[in-house]
Design a protein around this motif. Structure first.
Motif, PDB file in Angstrom:
ATOM      1  N   ALA A 194       0.854  -1.194   0.000  1.00  0.00           N
ATOM      2  CA  ALA A 194       0.000   0.000   0.000  1.00  0.00           C
ATOM      3  C   ALA A 194       0.892   1.248   0.000  1.00  0.00           C
ATOM      4  CB  ALA A 194      -0.921   0.012   1.215  1.00  0.00           C
ATOM      5  N   GLU A 217       0.619   5.725  -1.299  1.00  0.00           N
ATOM      6  CA  GLU A 217       0.049   6.812  -2.083  1.00  0.00           C
ATOM      7  C   GLU A 217       1.076   7.933  -2.175  1.00  0.00           C
ATOM      8  OE1 GLU A 217      -3.871   9.743  -2.426  1.00  0.00           O
ATOM      9  OE2 GLU A 217      -3.749   8.235  -0.831  1.00  0.00           O
ATOM     10  N   PRO A 231       6.228   3.043   1.435  1.00  0.00           N
ATOM     11  CA  PRO A 231       5.157   2.042   1.326  1.00  0.00           C
ATOM     12  C   PRO A 231       5.066   1.201   2.593  1.00  0.00           C
ATOM     13  CG  PRO A 231       7.063   1.361   0.050  1.00  0.00           C
ATOM     14  CD  PRO A 231       7.350   2.755   0.523  1.00  0.00           C
ATOM     15  N   TYR A 268       2.718  -2.506   4.270  1.00  0.00           N
ATOM     16  CA  TYR A 268       2.004  -3.713   3.865  1.00  0.00           C
ATOM     17  C   TYR A 268       0.864  -3.991   4.841  1.00  0.00           C
ATOM     18  CZ  TYR A 268       5.767  -4.595   0.572  1.00  0.00           C
ATOM     19  OH  TYR A 268       6.652  -4.477  -0.470  1.00  0.00           O
ATOM     20  N   SER A 275     -10.048  -4.297  -2.837  1.00  0.00           N
ATOM     21  CA  SER A 275     -10.669  -2.975  -2.951  1.00  0.00           C
ATOM     22  C   SER A 275     -11.848  -2.814  -1.999  1.00  0.00           C
ATOM     23  CB  SER A 275     -11.113  -2.723  -4.402  1.00  0.00           C
ATOM     24  OG  SER A 275     -12.133  -3.628  -4.785  1.00  0.00           O
ATOM     25  N   TYR A 295      -8.503   1.427  -1.605  1.00  0.00           N
ATOM     26  CA  TYR A 295      -7.410   0.707  -2.256  1.00  0.00           C
ATOM     27  C   TYR A 295      -7.558   0.760  -3.773  1.00  0.00           C
ATOM     28  CZ  TYR A 295      -3.549  -2.543  -2.593  1.00  0.00           C
ATOM     29  OH  TYR A 295      -2.321  -3.116  -2.852  1.00  0.00           O
ATOM     30  N   CYS A 309      -6.477  -0.524  -7.581  1.00  0.00           N
ATOM     31  CA  CYS A 309      -5.912  -1.549  -8.450  1.00  0.00           C
ATOM     32  C   CYS A 309      -6.767  -1.626  -9.705  1.00  0.00           C
ATOM     33  CB  CYS A 309      -5.851  -2.904  -7.754  1.00  0.00           C
ATOM     34  SG  CYS A 309      -7.437  -3.467  -7.062  1.00  0.00           S
ATOM     35  N   LYS A 359      -0.146   4.812  -6.605  1.00  0.00           N
ATOM     36  CA  LYS A 359      -1.262   4.558  -5.682  1.00  0.00           C
ATOM     37  C   LYS A 359      -1.483   3.058  -5.623  1.00  0.00           C
ATOM     38  CE  LYS A 359      -4.876   5.703  -3.070  1.00  0.00           C
ATOM     39  NZ  LYS A 359      -5.113   4.385  -2.441  1.00  0.00           N
ATOM     40  N   ASP A 360      -0.996   2.453  -4.540  1.00  0.00           N
ATOM     41  CA  ASP A 360      -1.168   1.014  -4.326  1.00  0.00           C
ATOM     42  C   ASP A 360      -0.622   0.207  -5.508  1.00  0.00           C
ATOM     43  OD1 ASP A 360      -2.305   1.713  -1.873  1.00  0.00           O
ATOM     44  OD2 ASP A 360      -4.287   1.936  -2.769  1.00  0.00           O
TER      45      ASP A 360
END
Length: 220
Positions: free
Chosen positions: A10, A12, A19, A21, A42, A48, A50, A93-94
């Protein structure tokens, strides 16, 4: 069915300094695919990000681009997964990748290639993420995806063969720096390797005087 223990990347840009986790568990059911897992992420992790349509991520360091069956993936990766973007460096972002930053590397090429249509320029986007598979750390290397894009361009502009190949044979940035992708992708990236080798052979044939000593490179 199997339960998979997840460590999920994760991050942003502009918000997080580093980052981190998130740990979750996912109960695998029959007929579920990797896309189902991303939808789960998500839903479970607020905000989240993706891409559930165009998959590109890593599981335990191995790149995946296909919507594979979860049962197949547990057989390959076991029950403990670290999920990361295809490149942690370019993640904004992720699991999402900053393609605009990736494209900047090719500004000089496109400034030269003014004969290309808008659609032909945009075609590069389909290849960009393939640049991020390689384990090499050569920042000058133009990228496996870019060379496959040039191969596609040559099929449309064979009259530009000599000029385009000048972009391919540079000592530091050129395709002869290619490192096999086969074991960096699941399912194994044999087809990608074959595509690149086919392009290398075209380069060697076309530039035979300069590279005649490398004709047997593939077999070494």
């Amino acid at each position: 069915m199997d339960k998979v223990q997840l460590e999920v990347f994760a991050f942003e840009a502009g918000v997080d300094y580093l980052p981190y986790y998130k740990k979750l568990s996912f109960q695998v059911k029959s007929n579920q695919t990797l896309r189902d897992l991303l939808i789960f992420l998500s839903q479970e992790i607020s905000g989240y990000a993706c891409d559930v349509e165009h998959l590109a991520l890593r599981i335990n360091g191995i790149a995946i681009f296909e919507n594979l069956e979860m049962i197949d993936l547990t057989q390959r990766f076991g029950n403990e997964w670290q999920i990361e973007p295809i490149s942690t460096y370019y993640a904004y972002k992720d699991l999402l990748i900053d393609k605009k930053a990736l494209r900047k590397k090719y500004d000089t090429f496109f400034a030269w290639a003014d004969f290309l249509s808008v659609e032909e320029r945009e075609e590069l986007d389909k290849y960009l993420l393939l640049n991020l598979i390689t384990p090499m750390s050569n920042d000058e290397y133009l990228g496996d995806g870019f060379f496959l894009y040039l191969k596609w361009l040559l099929a449309r502009h064979p009259e530009k063969l000599g000029e385009i190949l000048e972009w391919v044979i540079e000592h530091q940035s050129g395709v002869l720096n290619f490192v096999s992708l086969t074991d960096m992708v699941y399912p194994r990236g044999t087809a990608l390797d074959e595509e690149i080798w086919e392009f290398i052979e075209l380069v060697l044939r076309t530039k035979h005087k300069q590279f005649s000593h490398l004709y047997t490179l593939k077999e070494i």
